[in-house]
Design a protein around this motif. Sequence first.
Motif, mmCIF file in Angstrom:
data_model
loop_
_atom_site.group_PDB
_atom_site.id
_atom_site.type_symbol
_atom_site.label_atom_id
_atom_site.label_comp_id
_atom_site.label_asym_id
_atom_site.label_seq_id
_atom_site.Cartn_x
_atom_site.Cartn_y
_atom_site.Cartn_z
ATOM 1 N N ALA A 94 0.834 -1.198 0.000
ATOM 2 C CA ALA A 94 0.000 0.000 0.000
ATOM 3 C C ALA A 94 0.872 1.253 0.000
ATOM 4 C CB ALA A 94 -0.941 -0.004 1.199
ATOM 5 N N ALA A 95 1.925 1.256 0.810
ATOM 6 C CA ALA A 95 2.821 2.408 0.892
ATOM 7 C C ALA A 95 3.553 2.638 -0.432
ATOM 8 C CB ALA A 95 3.826 2.225 2.018
ATOM 9 N N ALA A 96 3.908 1.558 -1.129
ATOM 10 C CA ALA A 96 4.606 1.687 -2.403
ATOM 11 C C ALA A 96 3.651 2.033 -3.541
ATOM 12 C CB ALA A 96 5.350 0.391 -2.711
ATOM 13 N N ALA A 97 2.436 1.505 -3.506
ATOM 14 C CA ALA A 97 1.491 1.713 -4.593
ATOM 15 C C ALA A 97 0.841 3.091 -4.554
ATOM 16 C CB ALA A 97 0.418 0.638 -4.556
ATOM 17 N N ALA A 98 0.657 3.643 -3.366
ATOM 18 C CA ALA A 98 -0.029 4.936 -3.244
ATOM 19 C C ALA A 98 0.627 6.027 -4.087
ATOM 20 C CB ALA A 98 -0.130 5.346 -1.780
ATOM 21 N N PRO A 99 1.938 6.248 -3.996
ATOM 22 C CA PRO A 99 2.532 7.313 -4.818
ATOM 23 C C PRO A 99 2.458 7.014 -6.319
ATOM 24 C CG PRO A 99 4.145 6.445 -3.240
ATOM 25 C CD PRO A 99 2.890 5.679 -3.069
ATOM 26 N N VAL A 100 2.540 5.749 -6.672
ATOM 27 C CA VAL A 100 2.445 5.376 -8.089
ATOM 28 C C VAL A 100 1.074 5.753 -8.636
ATOM 29 C CG1 VAL A 100 2.439 3.412 -9.688
ATOM 30 C CG2 VAL A 100 4.150 3.530 -7.868
ATOM 31 N N LEU A 101 0.053 5.617 -7.790
ATOM 32 C CA LEU A 101 -1.311 5.959 -8.180
ATOM 33 C C LEU A 101 -1.635 7.437 -7.961
ATOM 34 C CD1 LEU A 101 -3.042 2.830 -6.647
ATOM 35 C CD2 LEU A 101 -2.644 3.294 -9.073
ATOM 36 N N GLY A 102 -0.658 8.199 -7.465
ATOM 37 C CA GLY A 102 -0.870 9.621 -7.214
ATOM 38 C C GLY A 102 -1.715 9.879 -5.980
ATOM 39 N N LEU A 103 -1.669 8.970 -5.016
ATOM 40 C CA LEU A 103 -2.465 9.112 -3.800
ATOM 41 C C LEU A 103 -1.577 9.458 -2.615
ATOM 42 C CD1 LEU A 103 -4.625 5.884 -4.179
ATOM 43 C CD2 LEU A 103 -5.273 8.218 -4.769
ATOM 44 N N ALA A 104 -2.092 10.326 -1.756
ATOM 45 C CA ALA A 104 -1.433 10.605 -0.485
ATOM 46 C C ALA A 104 -2.114 9.712 0.544
ATOM 47 C CB ALA A 104 -1.591 12.064 -0.110
ATOM 48 N N LEU A 105 -1.378 8.795 1.123
ATOM 49 C CA LEU A 105 -1.951 7.831 2.062
ATOM 50 C C LEU A 105 -1.605 8.252 3.488
ATOM 51 C CD1 LEU A 105 -3.544 5.238 2.367
ATOM 52 C CD2 LEU A 105 -1.433 3.957 2.096
ATOM 53 N N ASP A 106 -2.620 8.734 4.188
ATOM 54 C CA ASP A 106 -2.463 9.139 5.585
ATOM 55 C C ASP A 106 -2.109 7.896 6.400
ATOM 56 O OD1 ASP A 106 -2.982 9.754 8.326
ATOM 57 O OD2 ASP A 106 -4.407 11.294 7.717
ATOM 58 N N PRO A 107 -1.093 7.958 7.241
ATOM 59 C CA PRO A 107 -0.711 6.790 8.050
ATOM 60 C C PRO A 107 -1.865 6.218 8.872
ATOM 61 C CG PRO A 107 0.975 8.478 8.206
ATOM 62 C CD PRO A 107 -0.172 9.089 7.442
ATOM 63 N N ALA A 108 -2.835 7.035 9.227
ATOM 64 C CA ALA A 108 -3.983 6.541 9.989
ATOM 65 C C ALA A 108 -4.851 5.598 9.157
ATOM 66 C CB ALA A 108 -4.829 7.719 10.477
ATOM 67 N N TRP A 109 -4.708 5.639 7.849
ATOM 68 C CA TRP A 109 -5.527 4.807 6.970
ATOM 69 C C TRP A 109 -4.826 3.519 6.534
ATOM 70 C CZ3 TRP A 109 -10.548 5.209 6.000
ATOM 71 C CH2 TRP A 109 -11.182 6.383 6.360
ATOM 72 N N ILE A 110 -3.588 3.318 6.942
ATOM 73 C CA ILE A 110 -2.849 2.121 6.514
ATOM 74 C C ILE A 110 -3.579 0.842 6.928
ATOM 75 C CG2 ILE A 110 -0.726 0.785 6.871
ATOM 76 C CD1 ILE A 110 -0.218 3.026 5.004
#
Length: 67
Positions: free
Chosen positions: A17-33
């Motif tokens: 999830a952490a690696a895919a989020a930037p590839v998809l242009g998403l900012a992934l809040d750590p609270a949502w991991i």
Amino acid sequence: MAIPDAPTTEPDLAAYAAAAAPVLGLALDPAWIEPVVANLRVLRAAADLVAAFPLPDEAEAAPVFEA
């Protein structure tokens, strides 16, 4: 049902999830991991069910309808 030749170890979905989020242009809040990882586990289980469904060799692809 197990899929033949499928990996037997659980992948690191949090790392995925952490690696895919930037590839998809998403900012992934750590609270949502954790919720994202839980969803990925559900999706993986659903994909395993679909992949394990046996299809006969004579099965044909569904037609494509376009408007």
